[in-house]
Design a protein around this motif. Structure first.
Motif, short mmCIF file in Angstrom:
data_model
loop_
_atom_site.label_atom_id
_atom_site.label_comp_id
_atom_site.label_asym_id
_atom_site.label_seq_id
_atom_site.Cartn_x
_atom_site.Cartn_y
_atom_site.Cartn_z
N GLU A 1 0.83 -1.19 0.00
CA GLU A 1 0.00 0.00 0.00
C GLU A 1 0.88 1.25 0.00
O GLU A 1 0.61 2.21 -0.73
CB GLU A 1 -0.90 -0.01 1.24
N ARG B 1 -0.15 2.68 -3.37
CA ARG B 1 -1.10 3.77 -3.56
C ARG B 1 -0.48 5.12 -3.23
O ARG B 1 -0.94 6.15 -3.69
CB ARG B 1 -2.33 3.55 -2.68
N ARG B 2 0.52 5.11 -2.38
CA ARG B 2 1.08 6.41 -1.98
C ARG B 2 2.57 6.27 -1.71
O ARG B 2 3.09 5.17 -1.46
CB ARG B 2 0.38 6.92 -0.72
#
Lengths: 336, 566
Positions: B157, B198-199
């Motif tokens: 993630e 995602r980040r």
């Protein structure tokens, strides 16, 4: 010689740690000399000299380097704690024997600095109070003796001192309660008692508290032990006091009397003989407070902290073993 | 988004000594007269050499092919001639040798043809192979292959970019972030897409405000979710697990990887290397290294991989009282055993050390159990307990107290008032435990070998017995079938059969012996034969029969009674 990382060290030493503790004792000693008797200074000197001499001789006999070990000041700290626990007018030889026991038997026979399982100052106190109960119970009334008289008593002048000395507040309270139907309230009217505990002793407690705060701010000790000790002592005293205020002294009296403050910041916090983990420190200090209260209130000796410390010293290995903190990544906290 | 930071236990605040080298821009280091490029670029893999001495190479030409699961390629850092392929000491505390390609630069610094790729337009596997063949590894020190860390592109993630640089003295990441923030973030974005995160969260210690500002400015125009997070300056905040804890609150247990928790961590230098490899098609042939300490001209230099440290040092000008050089920071680095070792991809800093800057530690005193070490330990260990156990060789207990969770960051040694080199004790205990495990392994292998040998001998014995029995039965049957055998009695008693067997065997042996001629007397020339005959004749005359005795028999049983190997 090849050395390995890290190549930088914090500028700190055992000597510095010990020196910080000695400095932290100074406010307490100043109050002691002012409120109770300047004789403490003579006792401190006798104890310190004996400790240094004993340390030097034993180190020599053990074939260890003498100067660095004396320089770490740990023997002086032990000597100071002994002198501060003993009656102001204890004869010189009692102080001396106590220090010799602490340094030679308790410290060096167990392997020297860092190796002793029992608190040297507390073993010294306990052996002396068992061996010489009357001499160890004679305290001058706070500020009641001039320096010359104190000096005479310490250096072995007239020992017919029943007229001028008395018991400590704790001792008086205990004896008073046992002797008859008197209540705490009426005993506290006597001259030995001040507003909170023993007269003059409340101020001493304050002096030690100031030193303790210094130790906390310099991170020589952590908050765990003093807090656990004082809170437990106050809690158990409150419980008994609420049940029967006529028979049991108030928590404030217990906190302000005897060596409670000295013990909270300087005695239970002895790193060598105490528990080491955060939880262990809480358990250890709480145990000392609990046992000390029980011995103070129901035991045969006027002050129970020394025995309580030794009993808890015995428990340190198991306390440490059973209170190991969780290691990074093994805490069972946030997991994927 | 990171809305709050977490704390790890302990940590220390040594003097940072960053300003000495951080205030000067990165300068290129000159091409040295000789480059020594190790084929081994990390502890786990060694590249397969594909050049030969005398061969001309161009800058960026592959000289070592990736081999093994954790292999990456190795390249010529500049154009020149391969002089030799030989063993040279490597940048490791042991100073052990490793296989190196020695290149003599021609000074032209001519690039091989470069092939940038567009990761958006390229198959993921191809991009990963491109990174592997560009020799992209972790530039933070461990030199772990980056394409391996990218995994299968799922389950991550958060991509964490490590710009903490918590060790004192080192400033190469700081300078890189100040000067090449856009390139670093571009590399991070490529990594982020490849890993499927995602980040991106960039952790930078708050003692580097310029780097933080530069990275923030560079992140502004990008579409990706990038957050530049200043973290409190507290050594070892740049430890991978510590940084992940600070930024996300996740504690990664010993022996597990961040990927199992949905986070993956790359150094900012790795981001830069990825950018160069993908956008410019340039493999990792250089890196930024801090030269600082007891020098007159500290700073950061972009040096070619393989540059011997001793040729780098004059750039910074070590002062006269320098008596040793540290590779890496003062907390976890090591004193170089040999200055001829080459710069490798994981080398971030060389510190000139003098006794004034890095005084030798005072003598060790007894432990007073003050627990300073436990309060400083970022792994929540009780170092003084581990010390007692290690000292008394109580290694089982040391393991029980999580010895192997120690990251050897040095915090405990740093704070110890008794000046006990705690980490040295832990390194000792760990290596003893490893040695014992190897011994146990070796012993169990030896036992297996011994047991198999016994089993084999038993089996062979049984087989031989069976064979002999079968043969005996066969012979017996043969004798029984031939009624006019020479020694056959009418009763055909077993004793006689046996006698016949023995006689037959003796006869066979005699024939065999006659058939085997002594080798040194075979094929003799006529003259030699004549000579021998003459000697024989003389010997007969002089009656020396003892010399005619048969040659000694074969050594018997010598090999059977060997002691079993442990």
């Amino acid at each position: 010689m090849t050395t390995f990382s890290p190549y930088i060290r914090k500028p700190t030493s055992v000597r510095q740690v010990m020196l910080t503790v000695l400095i932290a004792l100074v406010p307490g000693i100043a109050v002691y000399a002012w409120q109770i008797g300047a004789g403490i200074l003579v006792n401190l000197a006798i104890a310190s000299l004996t400790a240094i001499a004993a340390e030097a001789v034993v180190l020599k006999l053990r074939g260890r380097p003498v100067l660095p070990a004396i320089g770490d000041l740990s023997a002086v700290l032990t000597a100071w704690l002994i002198a501060l626990c003993f009656p102001t007018i204890a004869p010189w030889w009692i102080t001396m024997i106590a220090v010799l026991i602490a340094i030679i038997v308790v410290k060096h026979l167990y392997g020297g600095l860092g190796q002793n399982p029992f608190n040297p100052a507390m073993v010294a106190y306990c052996s002396m109070i068992v061996a010489f109960p009357s001499l160890m119970s004679q305290w001058p009334p706070a500020g009641g003796l001039d320096f010359q008289t104190q000096l005479d008593l310490i250096l072995g002048g007239a020992r017919n001192i029943d007229a001028i000395t008395g018991a400590t507040a704790l001792d008086a309270l205990r004896t008073g309660l046992r002797s008859g139907e008197t209540t705490v309230g009426s005993i506290l009217q006597q001259s030995a008692f001040g507003a909170l505990g023993g007269r003059g002793w409340e101020w001493l407690g304050l002096g030690y508290l100031v030193g303790g705060i210094l130790l906390l701010s310099r991170r020589v000790i952590t908050w765990h032990m003093p807090v656990a000790f004082l809170v437990t002592l106050a809690t158990i005293a409150t419980l008994f006091w609420l049940v029967n205020p006529a028979k049991f002294a108030s928590p404030l009296f217990h906190l302000a009397s005897g060596g409670a403050m000295l013990a909270a910041f300087f005695i239970v916090t002895d790193p060598v003989t105490g528990a080491t983990t955060p939880r262990g420190k809480l358990i250890f200090a709480a145990g000392v407070a609990l046992l000390a209260y029980l011995i103070r209130t129901f035991g045969a000796f006027p002050e129970g902290i020394a025995f309580a410390v030794l009993l808890m010293n015995l428990c340190v290995p198991i306390i440490d073993m059973k209170s190991q903190p969780a290691v990074f990544g093994h805490k069972g906290g946030r997991q994927p | 988004m990171i809305s709050r930071l977490f704390k790890f236990h302990g940590g220390i605040k040594p003097d940072s000594h960053k300003s000495e080298s951080a205030d000067f821009p990165i300068r290129p280091a000159p091409i040295p007269p000789q480059l020594v490029v190790p084929l081994r670029q990390n502890a786990r893999a060694i590249a397969h050499c594909i050049v030969e001495p005398g061969e001309r190479v161009l800058k960026g030409q592959r000289i070592g092919k990736a081999q093994g699961a954790l292999g990456t390629a190795v390249h010529a850092p500049t154009s020149g001639t391969v002089v030799e392929i030989t063993n040279r000491p490597m940048a490791h505390p042991s100073g052990l040798d490793t296989r190196c390609v020695v290149i003599e630069p021609d000074g032209e610094d001519r690039w091989i043809e470069r092939h940038p790729i567009d990761p958006l337009d390229t198959d993921r596997a191809v991009t990963l192979a491109h990174l592997r063949d560009a020799g992209v590894v972790g530039m933070g020190g461990a030199a772990f292959p980056s394409h391996i860390k990218l995994g299968d592109g799922t389950g991550i993630e958060t991509l964490i970019l490590n710009g903490a640089e918590c060790e004192p003295w080192i400033t190469c990441d700081d300078r890189l972030m100040r000067e090449r923030a856009a390139a670093i973030l571009d590399g991070a974005v490529i990594l982020c897409d490849l890993i499927g995160a995602r980040r991106i969260v960039v952790g930078i210690e708050d003692n580097k405000p310029e780097a933080i500002a530069a990275m923030r400015a560079a992140a502004e125009p990008l579409e990706h979710a990038i957050q530049i997070v200043p973290v409190p300056t507290l050594y070892p905040a740049g430890g991978e697990k510590q940084l992940i804890k600070v930024l996300t609150g996740i504690e990664i247990a010993h022996g597990r990887l961040g990927s199992a928790y949905g986070v993956q961590c790359f150094n900012v230098g790795t981001g830069h290397a990825v950018h160069r490899a993908i956008r410019a098609g340039e493999p990792v042939v250089s890196r930024v290294v801090t030269l600082t300490g007891n020098v007159s001209n500290p700073g950061n230099f972009e040096a070619l991989i393989g540059t011997p440290i001793e040729t780098l040092l004059p750039l910074a000008g070590p002062k006269a009282d320098t008596n040793r050089y540290l590779l890496g920071g003062p907390m976890m680095g090591f004193a170089l055993p040999d200055l001829s070792v080459p710069l490798v991809k994981g080398t971030n800093c060389v510190i000139a050390a003098s006794d004034a800057l890095f005084p030798p530690p005072p003598p060790e005193l007894p432990c007073i159990r003050c627990t300073s070490c436990a309060r400083a330990c970022p792994a929540d260990l009780q170092p003084f307990e581990l010390y007692w156990f290690s000292r008394s060789h109580n290694f089982g207990k040391a393991q029980e107290y999580h010895l192997f969770d120690c990251i050897e960051c040095g915090c405990c040694t740093f704070v110890c008032p008794s000046h006990i080199p705690l980490v040295d004790y832990f390194r000792f205990a760990k290596s003893e435990i490893w040695a014992r495990e190897r011994d146990i392994q070796a012993a169990s292998e030896a036992r297996n070998r011994f047991e198999f040998r016994n089993f084999r001998q038993e089996r062979e014995k049984a087989e031989k017995a069976a064979r002999l029995a079968a043969k005996a039965a066969e012979t017996k049957a043969k004798i029984a079938k031939e009624p006019d055998a020479p020694s056959a009695d009418p009763e055909n008693s077993p004793a006689d059969a046996k006698k016949a067997l023995i006689a037959a065997a003796l006869e066979r042996a005699k024939q065999q012996k006659a058939a085997i001629e002594p080798k040194n007397t075979a094929n003799l020339s006529p003259e030699t034969q004549a000579e021998i005959d003459e000697i024989e004749a003389r010997r007969q005359e002089q009656r020396l029969p003892e010399l005619e005795s048969t040659p000694p028999g074969p050594d018997e049983g010598a090999s059977e009674k060997q002691e079993p190997v442990r």
